[in-house]
Enzyme design. Structure first.
Site, PDB file in Angstrom:
ATOM      1  N   CYS A  85       0.822  -1.211   0.000  1.00 54.97           N
ATOM      2  CA  CYS A  85       0.000   0.000   0.000  1.00 54.97           C
ATOM      3  C   CYS A  85       0.856   1.261   0.000  1.00 54.97           C
ATOM      4  O   CYS A  85       1.782   1.399   0.810  1.00 54.97           O
ATOM      5  CB  CYS A  85      -0.910  -0.005   1.229  1.00 54.97           C
ATOM      6  SG  CYS A  85      -1.986   1.435   1.350  1.00 54.97           S
ATOM      7  N   CYS A 119      -1.139   6.562   6.558  1.00 61.70           N
ATOM      8  CA  CYS A 119      -2.402   6.197   7.201  1.00 61.70           C
ATOM      9  C   CYS A 119      -2.089   5.375   8.452  1.00 61.70           C
ATOM     10  O   CYS A 119      -1.149   4.576   8.467  1.00 61.70           O
ATOM     11  CB  CYS A 119      -3.239   5.396   6.205  1.00 61.70           C
ATOM     12  SG  CYS A 119      -4.534   4.398   6.934  1.00 61.70           S
ATOM     13  N   CYS A 152      -2.510   0.434   9.389  1.00 63.18           N
ATOM     14  CA  CYS A 152      -1.675  -0.774   9.354  1.00 63.18           C
ATOM     15  C   CYS A 152      -0.355  -0.562  10.086  1.00 63.18           C
ATOM     16  O   CYS A 152       0.220   0.528  10.054  1.00 63.18           O
ATOM     17  CB  CYS A 152      -1.379  -1.184   7.916  1.00 63.18           C
ATOM     18  SG  CYS A 152      -2.815  -1.782   7.006  1.00 63.18           S
ATOM     19  N   TYR A 210     -22.062  -9.619  26.615  1.00 63.88           N
ATOM     20  CA  TYR A 210     -21.646  -8.808  25.458  1.00 63.88           C
ATOM     21  C   TYR A 210     -21.988  -9.563  24.166  1.00 63.88           C
ATOM     22  O   TYR A 210     -21.191  -9.675  23.247  1.00 63.88           O
ATOM     23  CB  TYR A 210     -20.140  -8.503  25.489  1.00 63.88           C
ATOM     24  CG  TYR A 210     -19.639  -7.945  26.797  1.00 63.88           C
ATOM     25  CD1 TYR A 210     -19.672  -6.578  27.050  1.00 63.88           C
ATOM     26  CD2 TYR A 210     -19.124  -8.792  27.780  1.00 63.88           C
ATOM     27  CE1 TYR A 210     -19.198  -6.057  28.256  1.00 63.88           C
ATOM     28  CE2 TYR A 210     -18.656  -8.288  28.988  1.00 63.88           C
ATOM     29  CZ  TYR A 210     -18.703  -6.925  29.220  1.00 63.88           C
ATOM     30  OH  TYR A 210     -18.228  -6.421  30.422  1.00 63.88           O
ATOM     31  N   CYS A 261      -9.873  -9.042  22.502  1.00 60.66           N
ATOM     32  CA  CYS A 261      -9.164  -8.351  21.427  1.00 60.66           C
ATOM     33  C   CYS A 261      -8.018  -7.504  21.981  1.00 60.66           C
ATOM     34  O   CYS A 261      -7.459  -6.667  21.269  1.00 60.66           O
ATOM     35  CB  CYS A 261     -10.117  -7.482  20.609  1.00 60.66           C
ATOM     36  SG  CYS A 261     -10.972  -6.217  21.573  1.00 60.66           S
TER      37      CYS A 261
END
Length: 420
Positions: free
Chosen positions: A66, A72, A75, A282, A377
């Site tokens: 990319c 950005c 990533c 959740y 996560c």
């Protein structure tokens, strides 16, 4: 002033760690590299730095696909081969569990993903001129025309979306798009205030003609509150044999290739085990509750998001289930209902902040619970919570890693705990 350091290893957050006169965290590097750095932020115990020049690159370093990589902020790892990304994440997960949680377990199973074009939900930023994503650690919007993390149909609407916003003089701060496996889309335009809502063109056909014919519904929001809806509010997604209704304001796992793997990891812990009742905290739209209901006598899903609960309740019907109920409640209040329900199995899939000691203590008091399945996560809050669970009598037995976010530092894992 710049200086040269050697990267010792990659740590959580995606940074290379170097030790010289102090500790330096350097993004976009690899273990063993010699890097010229520039300090951008001094902290008491460490410095955040940017790489200016890779003096001695790792032989494993690859060319990012990319052109926006390092500009950005989406990533962290495009300079690393995907197989190596998996190795790094495994080591980081093991390190966090051991260092913070005092949990010394092998990563039992690892589920790699398709490395690119996996995301089914995206949050574009718009500043009136640039349409794309924020720069790393910044509110500056980087204008993009393609993102390798997104499903390909997202990339086909980036230019039409930009053109549409300019043509009709609209300035939403965010444009959030969800796309299912049939490429059907829900779009949210989120404005900083309601001053532009009156200027919205109230005909969905124009959006379909000028942006994407697969648009099913569009919502216009004043910050988080919807002011106007065009078309439908929901679309459907099928994972394995399960059908899910997902609405504009619900949460659904974002990696289309990994949802089934997460479900399978949960299901294998209850299948053929003879458990009668399970509680799913959740629970969202019922991603895990629906499959669980096929393997235990009764399931209770608890979720605080009102729209997700509405979706979840319809998913009971869509999956022809009679033994699944959902309750709208925050976890702290849902604990009382869980206690009365007397589950043998509890599933947690909390946000990045994890649980808290009160939740862990109260859950641990429920005598009927034999097994806890914790989907996380964030390995650091997971490790913290596992340490607390051990204190209250639950021992972590298995750890699996599901790579939900290739090219990024984020780590998804599933831990199974049993009462000892």
């Amino acid at each position: 002033m710049s200086k040269v350091v050697k990267i010792d290893k990659i740590v959580y957050g995606g940074y290379g760690l170097a030790k010289d006169d102090k500790v330096y965290f350097v993004p976009y590097t690899l273990e063993g590299e010699e890097v010229e750095i520039e300090v951008v932020q001094e902290k008491k115990d460490y410095s955040l730095s940017n790489p200016i020049n890779i003096i001695k690159p790792s032989p494993e370093r690859v060319e990012p696909v990319c052109k926006y990589f390092t500009l950005c902020g989406g990533c962290d790892f495009q300079h690393i081969p995907y197989e190596k990304q998996i190795e790094i994440k495994k080591e980081i997960l093991k390190d966090q569990l051991l260092r913070i949680g005092k949990v010394d377990l092998p990563i039992e199973k690892v589920y790699p993903s398709q490395p690119f074009n996996y995301r089914i939900k995206v949050q574009f930023k718009f500043d009136g001129k640039n349409f794309g994503f924020y720069r790393q650690n910044s509110n500056q919007v980087i204008d993009i025309d393609y993102c390798y993390l997104l499903k390909e149909d997202f990339n086909q609407i980036i230019h039409p979306l930009k053109k549409f916003l300019f043509k009709y003089a609209l300035s939403p701060s965010q444009v959030i798009v969800f796309s299912n496996s049939k490429n059907q889309k829900l779009i949210k335009f989120v404005f900083p205030d309601n001053s532009q809502i009156a200027n919205i063109i109230p005909k969905i056909e124009i959006y379909k003609d000028e942006i994407d014919e697969n648009i099913k519904g569009i919502g216009f929001y004043d910050k988080k509150k919807r002011q106007l809806l065009l078309g439908e509010y929901v679309i459907f997604e099928t994972v394995d044999n399960y059908k899910y209704r997902v609405s504009m304001d619900s949460f659904f796992q974002v990696n289309i290739y990994q949802i089934k793997n997460l479900i399978d990891l949960v299901v294998q812990e209850v299948k053929d085990k003879g458990y009668k009742r399970a509680v799913d905290f959740y629970c969202g739209v019922g991603t895990f509750s629906v499959p669980l209901a096929n393997y235990v006598r009764e399931v209770l899903g608890i979720e605080s998001n009102e729209e997700a609960v509405k979706d979840a309740k319809t998913n009971v019907r869509h999956n022809n289930l009679k033994n699944l109920k959902f309750l709208k409640a925050k976890t702290e209040k849902g604990l009382k209902y869980a206690k009365d329900f007397k589950p043998e199995v509890v599933v947690f899939d909390p946000p990045r902040s994890g649980l808290n000691k009160t939740i862990i203590r109260e859950i641990s008091k429920i005598e009927s619970i034999q097994k806890i399945i914790y989907i996380s996560c964030n390995p650091s809050t997971l490790a913290r919570d596992l340490k607390d669970f051990k204190e209250y009598g639950f021992n972590p037995l298995k750890v699996s890693m599901v790579d939900m976010f290739p090219q990024t530092h984020h780590i998804e894992s599933v831990v199974v705990l049993e009462k000892f």
